[in-house]
Design a protein around this motif. Structure first.
Motif, PDB file in Angstrom:
ATOM      1  N   ALA A  88       0.823  -1.206   0.000  1.00  0.00           N
ATOM      2  CA  ALA A  88       0.000   0.000   0.000  1.00  0.00           C
ATOM      3  C   ALA A  88       0.859   1.258   0.000  1.00  0.00           C
ATOM      4  O   ALA A  88       0.425   2.316  -0.486  1.00  0.00           O
ATOM      5  N   ALA A 116       1.438   3.802  -3.032  1.00  0.00           N
ATOM      6  CA  ALA A 116       0.523   4.886  -3.414  1.00  0.00           C
ATOM      7  C   ALA A 116       0.994   6.243  -2.910  1.00  0.00           C
ATOM      8  O   ALA A 116       0.496   7.284  -3.359  1.00  0.00           O
ATOM      9  N   SER A 144       1.312   1.644  -8.029  1.00  0.00           N
ATOM     10  CA  SER A 144       0.661   0.485  -7.420  1.00  0.00           C
ATOM     11  C   SER A 144       1.453  -0.767  -7.767  1.00  0.00           C
ATOM     12  O   SER A 144       2.263  -0.773  -8.702  1.00  0.00           O
TER      13      SER A 144
END
Length: 482
Positions: free
Chosen positions: A281, A284, A292
């Motif tokens: 994550a 991002a 991503s």
């Protein structure tokens, strides 16, 4: 006027590149011509459009160029490629000389060995084998091309070839995109190519044609014209082939083949087991480019697979390398010119895509009958043919149209993996026109010419690939990606 500028710039690029001029200089000149005829700001396009796109390509794919070239050079100097090729010949024998050459080339290139390294190792072996079997020398380039430059480059699932990596950031796919369709396409290319070469060999025997051209000699690998053409075609600078020192003692077959197995297995594990389980994550965040795992995961898989293979090779065969540092330096240096040459082609494509007249080209491509798969195949085919580079043409096409095709895929329920496989196979068809650097290099190292060998290269490298591409489009349209 804008469309005329695009055509003039492209024409100049093709004409001078075919004559051996450096693409590093030609690409920005051609881009500025396109911008000039469109009334666009020249310096802004050079520094902000051309260089931004070229540097983005280097940022994304240079690690693959670097590791691929290094792995290829280590495999060559350790004697691993020669051992594998000789083992294939010993297994199949003179009676299956063509099949031995094809499978030896396929095995080493699918395992991650750079194309030009395979050329320079396979050609001497093929000369001895074809001479003993009485098969015409003129069929050698086609046999080597079939094994090294067709299905293992564009269709076989998981291939670490740079062409298979390029669509991954655009479509969020893995190296194993559409594996079933890739296997079908590979089988078609291999079967058609072997049928054609077997037919040509049988016809030559009936006509009493032997090996021939006993005095033909390969062209020097550091020939400047060959080098300039070759470095836009694939990921290895031929001038570095002679650097370093080959091992005086070849490894055992298992030691030679182990790094190739590692490439395939680690690539598979990274794509389907390890990366999906990681918490990514953080990608991002702006600090990591606001991206991503879908955009970078495929490239990461290939990077880790090649790195693991290099470490494996050093562990089992590193002690055989008499000049390890020189070999490593040569492999690393061999990646630079190809990477920047293709990046320059990508920069040219970015400028062309940015001028207003390109809208006419885009609309024309998208209006081709048959839907997105046909128009995507057409776009990658044509651009790869014009640039003489599958990787360059593919990146230009996806830079300009990748986002559009992703929107069309979402609207029409097309799996991005299907787009990936169609784009890669499409780029690996008409790129094999006479001016392609890989074709020129292959003919040179085999001691042959376009007049003697090119028609057979067309049959196994273009016609077979086009048949496979049509099959993938038909099956994908009917059943989706599988």
């Amino acid at each position: 006027m804008g469309l005329l500028g695009i055509l003039l710039g492209l024409g100049l690029l093709i004409w001078l590149a075919f004559r051996g001029w450096s693409i590093l200089l030609l690409a920005p000149i051609a881009a500025l011509i396109a911008a000039l005829f469109s009334g666009e700001p020249l310096l802004a396009h050079w520094t902000q459009t051309f260089m931004a796109s070229a540097s983005q390509f280097v940022m994304q794919f240079f690690p693959i160029f670097l590791l691929g070239a290094l792995f290829g050079k280590l495999m060559e100097d350790s004697g691993s490629v020669t051992t594998i090729a000789n083992a294939m010949v010993a297994k199949l024998g003179e009676r299956r000389a063509i099949l031995a050459v094809v499978l030896a080339g396929a095995l080493v290139t699918y395992g991650g060995v750079s194309l030009f390294v395979a050329f320079f190792v396979l050609a001497p072996m093929a000369i001895a084998l074809f001479r003993a079997a009485g098969i015409p020398r003129r069929l050698m380039p086609a046999a080597i091309a079939l094994g090294t430059s067709t299905f293992t480059m564009s269709a076989l699932p998981g291939t670490p070839a740079i062409q298979n990596a390029i669509p991954m950031p655009f479509f969020g796919t893995t190296p194993f995109a559409a594996p079933g369709l890739g296997i079908v396409a590979s089988a078609i290319m291999l079967a058609f190519g072997l049928w054609w070469l077997g037919r040509a060999g049988a016809k030559a025997r009936r006509a009493g044609e032997g090996f021939g051209d006993e005095d033909a000699n390969p062209v020097r690998v550091d020939d400047d014209l060959i080098r300039e053409r070759a470095t836009t075609a694939r990921e290895f600078d031929p001038a570095e082939i002679s650097k370093g020192k080959p091992s005086p003692k070849s490894p055992a077959v298992w030691a030679a083949a182990l790094p190739l197995v590692v490439v395939i297995l680690v690539n598979l594990l990274m794509s389907f087991v390890m990366l999906p389980r990681l918490d990514t994550a953080y990608l991002a965040e702006p600090a990591w480019g606001s991206t991503s795992i879908a955009a970078v995961g495929g490239v990461w898989s290939v990077i880790v697979a090649l790195s693991a293979a290099i470490l494996t090779l050093l562990a089992v065969s590193g002690h055989r390398l008499p000049t390890l540092r020189a070999t490593i330096d040569a492999g690393a240096n061999a990646s630079v010119l190809p990477a920047f040459s293709v990046a320059s082609l990508v920069g040219f494509g970015a400028v062309v895509a940015a001028v207003p007249a390109f809208a006419l080209v885009r609309d024309w491509v998208l209006s081709i009958d048959g839907g997105p798969l046909v128009s995507l195949a057409f776009a990658t085919n044509i651009l790869s043919a014009l640039t003489g580079s599958a990787s360059g043409g593919l990146t230009i096409a996806l830079d300009a149209l990748g986002e559009t095709y992703m929107k069309l895929a979402a609207e029409q329920g097309i799996d991005p993996a299907l787009l990936h496989r169609v784009a890669v196979i499409g780029a690996g068809t008409l790129d094999s026109l006479p001016h392609n650097g890989a074709v020129v290099t292959l003919l040179a190292v085999c001691g042959s010419t376009h007049g003697k060998s090119y028609f057979d290269i067309v049959m196994v490298g273009i016609v077979g690939a086009l048949i496979a591409l049509a099959a993938v489009i038909l099956l994908g349209s009917a059943f989706g990606s599988f």
